[in-house]
Design a protein around this motif. Structure first.
Motif, short mmCIF file in Angstrom:
data_model
loop_
_atom_site.label_atom_id
_atom_site.label_comp_id
_atom_site.label_asym_id
_atom_site.label_seq_id
_atom_site.Cartn_x
_atom_site.Cartn_y
_atom_site.Cartn_z
N ALA A 25 0.83 -1.21 0.00
CA ALA A 25 0.00 0.00 0.00
C ALA A 25 0.87 1.26 0.00
N ALA A 26 1.96 1.24 0.77
CA ALA A 26 2.83 2.41 0.85
C ALA A 26 3.52 2.66 -0.48
N ARG A 27 4.01 1.59 -1.12
CA ARG A 27 4.68 1.76 -2.42
C ARG A 27 3.72 2.31 -3.47
N THR A 28 2.50 1.81 -3.47
CA THR A 28 1.50 2.29 -4.43
C THR A 28 1.21 3.77 -4.23
N ALA A 29 1.03 4.17 -2.96
CA ALA A 29 0.73 5.57 -2.65
C ALA A 29 1.90 6.46 -3.03
N ILE A 30 3.10 6.05 -2.67
CA ILE A 30 4.29 6.85 -2.98
C ILE A 30 4.49 6.98 -4.48
N SER A 31 4.28 5.89 -5.21
CA SER A 31 4.42 5.91 -6.67
C SER A 31 3.44 6.89 -7.30
N SER A 32 2.21 6.93 -6.78
CA SER A 32 1.20 7.85 -7.30
C SER A 32 1.61 9.30 -7.08
N VAL A 33 2.14 9.59 -5.90
CA VAL A 33 2.58 10.96 -5.60
C VAL A 33 3.77 11.35 -6.48
N LEU A 34 4.74 10.46 -6.63
CA LEU A 34 5.92 10.76 -7.44
C LEU A 34 5.53 11.00 -8.90
N ASP A 35 4.54 10.27 -9.39
CA ASP A 35 4.07 10.49 -10.76
C ASP A 35 3.53 11.91 -10.93
N VAL A 36 2.77 12.38 -9.94
CA VAL A 36 2.23 13.73 -9.99
C VAL A 36 3.35 14.77 -9.92
N LEU A 37 4.34 14.53 -9.07
CA LEU A 37 5.47 15.46 -8.96
C LEU A 37 6.20 15.59 -10.29
N LEU A 38 6.41 14.47 -10.95
CA LEU A 38 7.09 14.49 -12.24
C LEU A 38 6.27 15.23 -13.28
N GLN A 39 4.96 15.02 -13.28
CA GLN A 39 4.09 15.73 -14.22
C GLN A 39 4.21 17.25 -14.04
N LYS A 40 4.23 17.71 -12.80
CA LYS A 40 4.35 19.14 -12.52
C LYS A 40 5.72 19.67 -12.93
N ALA A 41 6.75 18.85 -12.75
CA ALA A 41 8.09 19.26 -13.18
C ALA A 41 8.14 19.46 -14.69
N GLU A 42 7.54 18.53 -15.42
CA GLU A 42 7.59 18.59 -16.88
C GLU A 42 6.84 19.80 -17.44
N VAL A 43 5.78 20.23 -16.75
CA VAL A 43 5.04 21.42 -17.17
C VAL A 43 5.94 22.65 -17.20
N HIS A 44 6.94 22.68 -16.32
CA HIS A 44 7.83 23.83 -16.20
C HIS A 44 9.23 23.52 -16.75
N GLU A 45 9.28 22.66 -17.77
CA GLU A 45 10.51 22.34 -18.49
C GLU A 45 11.51 21.56 -17.63
N GLY A 46 11.00 20.87 -16.63
CA GLY A 46 11.87 20.05 -15.81
C GLY A 46 12.08 18.67 -16.40
N GLU A 47 13.24 18.09 -16.11
CA GLU A 47 13.56 16.73 -16.57
C GLU A 47 13.93 15.88 -15.37
N LEU A 48 13.42 14.67 -15.36
CA LEU A 48 13.76 13.73 -14.29
C LEU A 48 15.18 13.23 -14.48
N VAL A 49 15.98 13.35 -13.44
CA VAL A 49 17.33 12.77 -13.45
C VAL A 49 17.27 11.35 -12.90
N LYS A 50 16.61 11.21 -11.73
CA LYS A 50 16.48 9.88 -11.15
C LYS A 50 15.46 9.90 -10.01
N THR A 51 14.97 8.72 -9.72
CA THR A 51 14.11 8.51 -8.56
C THR A 51 14.92 7.75 -7.53
N ILE A 52 14.90 8.25 -6.29
CA ILE A 52 15.67 7.63 -5.22
C ILE A 52 14.70 7.26 -4.11
#
Length: 295
Positions: A25-52
């Protein structure tokens, strides 16, 4: 060597999610949040370097892009993600500077400073510094505040820490005590530190020591529960302050007192004591940080 803005965003208190709700349950929730964070980064010309684990590291062309992405990230997550009765919050830090790009990763002083900005952030906070913030254009509905100056490893002069107040109604923001706000009138001059058989000394001439599993730390620990950058000790205003920046927290045992857990916060160290990383295990002396303050 390029100039970029490095941003770290991670889930605050993610360990509690795993403890209370289980790995799946924790991994699923965290993955969902990280997906949203990445989406917001990309809107502002951000690029993912890595997930830690529970954290993403992104690069942006300018500081303003990173700031706007950080605000969008906080607004997207705040109040919108709950696991059981546990609301999920994030911490964000960013810094603009020169980096070395190599095989899809970035390295350098700017990356280290960005990581420290994130380490200073608490749940729901966005933290940067005055050098980076001067290139940001804050929307009129938002605000910022200085949290004071502090020593940052690799920087000769103290760095002014800036919090971006991303909530539009800033009158409703509760004052959160920052690690940088702690003051005490105790004048200490020298601290002896011992870890893994190595002895170190802290004075006004060597005012900052970083601690963690990463090889770039001043004091390195092999404890599995410790973070890559777990904590810092800073000499400021006559005091030695321990600031935890880790995922799992620290346990501080001062003298004969019971151990105190400190997580993403700071405390003034006094006298002598022991510090355990990640869990309150004081049995294995080789895994502990021993300190003694001399006047």
């Amino acid at each position: 060597m390029a100039e970029l803005c490095i941003l770290f965003a991670d889930i605050a208190d993610s360990t509690a999610l795993f403890e209370k709700h289980g790995d799946e349950a924790a991994r699923t929730a965290i993955s969902s949040v990280l997906d949203v964070l990445l989406q917001k980064a990309e809107v502002h010309e951000g690029e993912l370097v890595k997930t830690i684990g529970d954290e993403i590291m992104c690069i942006f062309p300018k500081a303003n892009h990173a700031m706007l992405a950080a605000v969008d990230m906080q607004n997207a997550v705040s109040g919108n993600f709950v696991l059981g009765n546990h609301p999920i919050s994030i911490r964000v830090g960013f810094h603009y500077g020169k980096v070395i790009e190599e095989q899809g990763d970035v390295f350098g002083d700017a990356v280290n400073v960005a990581a420290r900005m994130t380490g200073y952030a608490k749940r729901g906070q966005i933290i940067t510094n005055s050098a980076t913030f001067k290139d940001c254009h804050l929307p009129p509905v938002l605000d910022q505040r200085s949290l004071g100056k502090t020593k940052v490893k690799g920087k000769l002069l103290a760095v002014e820490i800036i919090e971006i107040l991303w909530q539009q109604d800033v009158s409703q923001i509760t004052r959160v005590t920052s690690a940088l706000d702690i003051k005490a009138p105790i004048a200490q001059r020298e601290m002896l530190l011992e870890i893994s058989g190595q002895t170190h000394t802290m004075t006004e001439q060597s005012p900052t020591k970083s601690i963690g599993r990463g090889i770039d730390n001043d004091l390195q620990t092999q404890v599995l529960m410790a973070s890559r950058l777990h904590a810092e000790i800073q000499f400021s205003g006559g005091n030695f302050k321990y600031t935890d920046m880790s995922t799992n927290g620290s346990w501080v045992k001062q003298g004969d007192a019971d151990p105190i857990r400190i997580h993403r916060d700071a405390m003034v160290l006094q006298g002598e004591g022991l510090i355990a990383f990640g869990e309150p295990d004081f049995e294995d002396a080789g895994q502990l940080l021993r300190y003694q303050i001399k006047k």
